[in-house]
Design a protein around this motif. Structure first.
Motif, PDB file in Angstrom:
ATOM      1  N   ALA A  14       0.807  -1.365  -0.023  1.00 57.60           N
ATOM      2  CA  ALA A  14      -0.026   0.064  -0.190  1.00 57.60           C
ATOM      3  C   ALA A  14       0.825   1.373  -0.044  1.00 57.60           C
ATOM      4  CB  ALA A  14      -0.825  -0.161   1.256  1.00 57.60           C
ATOM      5  N   ALA A  15       2.081   1.445   0.250  1.00 59.15           N
ATOM      6  CA  ALA A  15       2.904   2.435   0.135  1.00 59.15           C
ATOM      7  C   ALA A  15       2.786   3.050  -1.116  1.00 59.15           C
ATOM      8  CB  ALA A  15       4.427   2.046   0.399  1.00 59.15           C
ATOM      9  N   LEU A  16       2.509   2.454  -2.055  1.00 63.42           N
ATOM     10  CA  LEU A  16       2.381   3.263  -3.533  1.00 63.42           C
ATOM     11  C   LEU A  16       1.336   4.467  -3.261  1.00 63.42           C
ATOM     12  CD1 LEU A  16       3.413   2.709  -6.490  1.00 63.42           C
ATOM     13  CD2 LEU A  16       1.122   1.686  -6.715  1.00 63.42           C
ATOM     14  N   GLN A  17       0.427   4.214  -2.469  1.00 56.98           N
ATOM     15  CA  GLN A  17      -0.654   5.157  -2.351  1.00 56.98           C
ATOM     16  C   GLN A  17      -0.453   6.452  -1.495  1.00 56.98           C
ATOM     17  OE1 GLN A  17      -4.110   2.717  -0.462  1.00 56.98           O
ATOM     18  NE2 GLN A  17      -4.926   3.195  -2.596  1.00 56.98           N
ATOM     19  N   ALA A  18       0.983   6.300  -0.838  1.00 54.17           N
ATOM     20  CA  ALA A  18       1.370   7.685  -0.287  1.00 54.17           C
ATOM     21  C   ALA A  18       1.996   8.734  -1.326  1.00 54.17           C
ATOM     22  CB  ALA A  18       2.571   7.362   0.653  1.00 54.17           C
ATOM     23  N   LEU A  19       2.452   7.990  -2.628  1.00 57.19           N
ATOM     24  CA  LEU A  19       2.668   8.745  -3.613  1.00 57.19           C
ATOM     25  C   LEU A  19       1.884   9.582  -4.377  1.00 57.19           C
ATOM     26  CD1 LEU A  19       5.032   9.646  -5.638  1.00 57.19           C
ATOM     27  CD2 LEU A  19       4.585   7.513  -6.906  1.00 57.19           C
ATOM     28  N   TYR A  20       0.633   8.740  -4.638  1.00 52.87           N
ATOM     29  CA  TYR A  20      -0.463   9.404  -5.364  1.00 52.87           C
ATOM     30  C   TYR A  20      -1.638   9.867  -4.741  1.00 52.87           C
ATOM     31  CZ  TYR A  20       1.979   6.790  -9.306  1.00 52.87           C
ATOM     32  OH  TYR A  20       3.140   6.605 -10.091  1.00 52.87           O
ATOM     33  N   HIS A  21      -1.494   9.890  -3.380  1.00 58.56           N
ATOM     34  CA  HIS A  21      -2.813  10.304  -2.571  1.00 58.56           C
ATOM     35  C   HIS A  21      -3.358  11.633  -2.716  1.00 58.56           C
ATOM     36  CE1 HIS A  21      -5.059  10.817   1.187  1.00 58.56           C
ATOM     37  NE2 HIS A  21      -4.722   9.603   1.553  1.00 58.56           N
ATOM     38  N   PRO A  22      -4.584  11.956  -2.851  1.00 56.63           N
ATOM     39  CA  PRO A  22      -4.987  13.179  -3.369  1.00 56.63           C
ATOM     40  C   PRO A  22      -5.087  14.178  -2.395  1.00 56.63           C
ATOM     41  CG  PRO A  22      -6.678  11.451  -2.753  1.00 56.63           C
ATOM     42  CD  PRO A  22      -5.803  10.705  -2.900  1.00 56.63           C
ATOM     43  N   ASP A  23      -4.763  13.767  -1.039  1.00 54.96           N
ATOM     44  CA  ASP A  23      -4.600  14.957   0.183  1.00 54.96           C
ATOM     45  C   ASP A  23      -3.151  15.086   0.509  1.00 54.96           C
ATOM     46  OD1 ASP A  23      -7.345  15.058   0.137  1.00 54.96           O
ATOM     47  OD2 ASP A  23      -7.617  13.421   1.814  1.00 54.96           O
ATOM     48  N   ARG A  24      -2.386  14.590  -0.712  1.00 58.07           N
ATOM     49  CA  ARG A  24      -0.821  15.087  -0.260  1.00 58.07           C
ATOM     50  C   ARG A  24      -0.720  16.521  -0.280  1.00 58.07           C
ATOM     51  NH1 ARG A  24       3.896  12.649  -3.875  1.00 58.07           N
ATOM     52  NH2 ARG A  24       5.109  14.279  -2.596  1.00 58.07           N
ATOM     53  N   LEU A  25       0.197  17.032   0.510  1.00 61.88           N
ATOM     54  CA  LEU A  25       0.217  18.457   0.548  1.00 61.88           C
ATOM     55  C   LEU A  25       1.311  18.952  -0.557  1.00 61.88           C
ATOM     56  CD1 LEU A  25       0.954  19.334   4.306  1.00 61.88           C
ATOM     57  CD2 LEU A  25      -1.335  19.587   2.974  1.00 61.88           C
ATOM     58  N   ALA A  26       0.924  19.757  -1.407  1.00 66.17           N
ATOM     59  CA  ALA A  26       1.555  19.817  -2.625  1.00 66.17           C
ATOM     60  C   ALA A  26       2.431  20.959  -2.803  1.00 66.17           C
ATOM     61  CB  ALA A  26       0.560  19.896  -4.099  1.00 66.17           C
ATOM     62  N   HIS A  27       2.298  22.097  -1.623  1.00 68.58           N
ATOM     63  CA  HIS A  27       3.173  23.236  -1.761  1.00 68.58           C
ATOM     64  C   HIS A  27       3.303  23.559  -0.420  1.00 68.58           C
ATOM     65  CE1 HIS A  27       1.118  23.970  -5.828  1.00 68.58           C
ATOM     66  NE2 HIS A  27       0.288  23.544  -5.063  1.00 68.58           N
ATOM     67  N   PRO A  28       4.476  24.233  -0.124  1.00 64.89           N
ATOM     68  CA  PRO A  28       4.482  24.881   1.462  1.00 64.89           C
ATOM     69  C   PRO A  28       3.341  25.641   1.711  1.00 64.89           C
ATOM     70  CG  PRO A  28       6.437  25.364  -0.131  1.00 64.89           C
ATOM     71  CD  PRO A  28       5.608  24.856  -1.139  1.00 64.89           C
ATOM     72  N   LEU A  29       3.300  25.571   2.927  1.00 66.10           N
ATOM     73  CA  LEU A  29       1.976  26.491   3.561  1.00 66.10           C
ATOM     74  C   LEU A  29       2.381  27.169   4.777  1.00 66.10           C
ATOM     75  CD1 LEU A  29      -0.570  23.320   3.477  1.00 66.10           C
ATOM     76  CD2 LEU A  29      -0.454  25.148   2.256  1.00 66.10           C
ATOM     77  N   LYS A  30       1.476  28.074   4.823  1.00 62.80           N
ATOM     78  CA  LYS A  30       1.939  29.141   6.079  1.00 62.80           C
ATOM     79  C   LYS A  30       0.623  29.301   6.789  1.00 62.80           C
ATOM     80  CE  LYS A  30       3.584  33.535   7.425  1.00 62.80           C
ATOM     81  NZ  LYS A  30       4.250  34.974   7.190  1.00 62.80           N
TER      82      LYS A  30
END
Length: 765
Positions: A106-122
């Motif tokens: 299932a580690a593959l899903q950590a790569l394509y997860h739709p809720d992954r943070l895609a940018h730096p956030l403040k």
């Protein structure tokens, strides 16, 4: 013009033209020019490393060309790139030898997860509101570097803190060097299921502060005291391979396996014999077995054995631990104890091991030392190598002290928390977070959440917005493991020295950066005096500097250049030596410890009001809850109950009948520190005075698949600790059970010949 360039230009031009014709320039979707040369339809297998537990298993990543939605220079678009399609075990890796558990798949899903943070956030809203706004990397790094520069000028070493999950490789080395560069104290590592009790016991008994490696393939008789070695403990894949050989790999010779525990685990379900033992009394049972072996002279009495000298009364034959004397306390009758002692002593190659709930008691160290002493007794007079040994560690020059020490994760976190709560001025000015989530994983009674809110500035390197990262002022999302250089030094699981190492398998999908590279860059930005500490420009350079000296220990007859050696180990997924395993009882590095006497375990909550021992347990799917965001694991049926997408509480049928609880009923589990609710599963594989819940669900902040799903049993635990090590005694809480509603409120989802909610509406009628 070459055909490849023509196709690139045509693809981009065509996409742009189509978008312009739509009349909505702000909605334009760009097709980027590929950064790689790939052959369509041809798969490439690249080395990888599973990071979803501490075992350090090697993987192979199947990479093929495909279209991916990516972020490049702040813009979203499509690009043809190598995409990871499948993970398999690396057949050359000494730990997992080509096998892989469900979590690894299932580690593959950590790569394509739709809720992954895609940018730096403040942070934009209030603390823990999860209200963030996007920020550029340049602005984010400048802000962090500014805070670190202020810390250096203040000359207050305690003003910087780093909280991580336990790490074994060069990431930990870099973090410690980073902290030393700023004059800060060492990092604090935390995970709920702390193994410090067993490491402490192994240091005292065998001279090695590490988890053991079990050569189960040679075992003829095995007794496990609470160790779920086929499911969640230590190195499950390596242990499952050995167990299979023990049971079926030797024609005409099948080893016997006995499991001692109060709640049937996946490992217990595979045993020849399952024995329920009262919580905290496992050490008594081990010494009762040793008493019979000594009394009947099935092994010579060896008072000089290092492990045996730690047990009070051993030299006298353990007179206080006769099976008849401890039967009432353990719940195991004397005839069974005597039979087990004779069987295990008669076996050509035998072993005992302890882990899990028996160590999560206030007397956990006694239980561990008792089992270690029994193991030492079984090894006497045997010419074959012991079943239990310790994986030799690689000779890495200049490294920090190994992680496999005996300091409790929980005691360090507790001291950190209490210091802040007692005096807010002692809170660090800057806290860095990496892959640790104590807001979810620590008992609510510790009040870590309250302490976290008092820290002025928090930076998280998390890829997901979990309960702890929600407190951050700045989030600098790390690459996914498949996008990063990854390394590990497995603590156990092999009789060889092993370094797991893998380069990125795919290019980054999002606007993320590798945490180690960010630390290197920020350190250089923050202050000039940090530069001598970091002679590398990238984490890849650091890894190469750390691991290429191992070529001197590779045993190759032909000399290898540094470049050739580096190319070889990165292509095969790491380096493994041919060293013999570290045997037990050889080292003398442990400090002296007085012989221990049995002390009854302590439990939080009066038995009259809270009559049940509460046993949270790591699930095969989620372990400690850190991977509950992966939907394949949510979908995975529990091995014992077949439950999925939910939490549940396991209750003995006789107990359930007394409480008028039926399958699927909603039950409230209450301790002195809070309550949670979960549907009931009636199981004969649990003692009548025990209630058990899987750990992993109950997230209040994580992702779309896990947030608001199920209940977190860790939230109701008492902050009791093991007496000697200060480790969290997570099995030392008493609870009461109350039926709240019927199955329609419990919402139990099980897989039994098909997915269904239990019970079905027509069955209830």
């Amino acid at each position: 013009m070459e055909r490849r360039d023509f196709l690139k230009i045509s693809a981009v031009s065509g996409a742009v033209t189509a978008l312009q014709s739509c009349g909505s320039p702000e909605q334009q979707f760009i097709r980027f020019i590929p950064d790689e040369d790939l052959v369509p339809g041809i798969a490439t297998w690249k080395p990888g490393l599973c990071t979803l537990c501490s075992a350090g298993c090697g993987t192979l990543v199947r990479v093929m060309e495909g279209d991916a939605e990516v972020v490049r220079k702040g813009r979203t678009g499509l690009v043809k790139m190598g995409l990871a399609k499948k993970l398999e075990g690396n057949p050359d890796h000494p730990v997992n030898r080509g096998k892989l558990c469900p979590r690894g798949q299932a580690a593959l899903q950590a790569l394509y997860h739709p809720d992954r943070l895609a940018h730096p956030l403040k942070r934009r809203g209030s603390r823990a509101s999860a209200d963030f706004q996007e920020i550029s990397w340049e602005a984010a790094l400048a802000e962090l570097a500014s805070h670190l520069s202020e810390l250096q000028s203040s000359r207050n070493p305690a003003s910087l803190a780093f909280l991580t999950r336990p790490l074994h490789g060069q990431r930990r080395e870099l973090i410690e060097r980073f902290l030393r560069a700023f004059g800060a104290p060492p990092s604090i590592s935390y995970e709920p299921l702390d193994e410090s009790v067993l490491r402490r016991a192994n240091l005292l008994s065998f001279g090695s502060a590490a988890l053991p490696t079990l050569d189960l393939a040679r075992a003829d008789y095995l007794v496990s005291f609470g160790a779920d070695f086929l499911g969640t403990w230590n190195s499950p894949v390596a242990q499952s391979i050995g167990y299979g050989q023990m049971r079926q790999g030797r024609p005409g010779r099948r080893g016997k396996f006995v499991q001692v525990e109060s709640r049937m685990s996946q490992t217990g379900a595979n045993a020849d014999e399952w024995l329920p033992c009262r919580p905290g009394m496992e050490g008594l049972l081990a010494l009762a077995i040793a008493h019979v072996i000594l009394a009947e002279k099935l092994r010579p009495r060896d008072s000089r054995s290092r492990a045996s000298t730690l047990i009070a009364g051993w030299s006298a034959g353990l007179p206080d631990f006769a099976p008849e004397s401890v039967a009432m306390q353990t719940g195991v009758n004397s005839d069974t104890v005597t039979r087990l002692a004779r069987e295990i002593a008669a076996a050509d190659s035998s072993a005992v091991v302890i882990a899990g709930a028996p160590l999560a008691q206030t007397n956990g160290l006694f239980n561990a030392l008792a089992v270690n002493a029994l193991q030492s007794l079984l090894e006497i007079g045997r010419n074959s190598p012991p079943i239990l040994s310790f994986t030799p560690q690689p000779p890495l020059a200049g490294s920090v002290a190994p992680l496999s020490n005996t300091q409790s994760n929980f005691s360090a976190l507790s001291a950190f928390t209490q210091s802040i709560l007692k005096d807010e001025s002692r809170a660090p000015k800057v806290l860095l977070l990496y892959d640790a989530n104590p807001v979810f994983g620590a008992p609510a009674g510790l009040q870590f959440r309250e302490a976290l809110a008092k820290i002025p500035y928090i930076v998280s390197f998390g890829s997901f917005l979990d309960e702890t990262s929600a407190f951050a002022d700045l989030i600098l999302p790390d690459h996914a493991p498949l996008e990063s250089w990854v390394d590990d030094v497995p603590e156990s699981g092999s009789t060889q020295t092993v370094v797991s190492l893998a380069p990125p398998a795919v290019l980054p999908l999002h606007n993320t950066r590798s945490m180690p590279d960010v630390l290197l860059q920020v350190a250089e930005m923050a202050a000039a005096q940090t530069r001598p500490v970091f002679p590398w420009k990238s984490y890849e350079e650091m890894l190469r500097a750390a691991y290429t000296p191992l070529r001197q220990h590779s045993g190759s007859a032909a000399p290898q250049s540094e470049d050739d050696f580096w190319a070889r180990i990165t292509a095969q997924g790491g380096w493994w030596g041919s060293s013999a395993p570290a045997k037990t009882q050889k080292s003398s590095s442990a400090s002296a410890h007085a012989p221990v006497k049995f002390a009854s375990p302590e439990f939080d909550g009066p038995a009259q009001e809270f009559p049940f021992y509460f046993q949270p347990f790591p699930s095969q799917s989620f372990r400690d809850g850190s991977v509950a965001h992966l939907p394949w694991l949510q979908e995975l049926p529990d091995v014992i109950t077949t439950a999925m997408w939910s939490s549940w509480v396991e209750i003995n049928p006789k107990t359930a009948a007394q409480l008028r609880i039926t399958q699927g009923d909603l039950v409230e589990i209450s301790s002195q520190h809070g309550s949670v609710r979960a549907p009931a599963i009636l199981s004969p594989g649990i003692a009548p005075d025990v209630a058990a819940m899987p750990i992993g669900q109950g997230h209040q902040q994580f992702d779309r698949y896990s947030t608001g799903r199920g209940a977190n049993p860790l939230a109701v635990l008492a902050p009791l600790t093991e007496t000697d090590t200060g480790a969290l005694a997570w099995a030392a809480t008493r609870v009461k059970l109350t039926r709240i509603g019927g199955p329609e409120q419990g919402k139990l989802i099980v897989f039994a010949g098909g997915i269904s909610r239990f019970p079905a509406e027509e069955e209830r009628r």
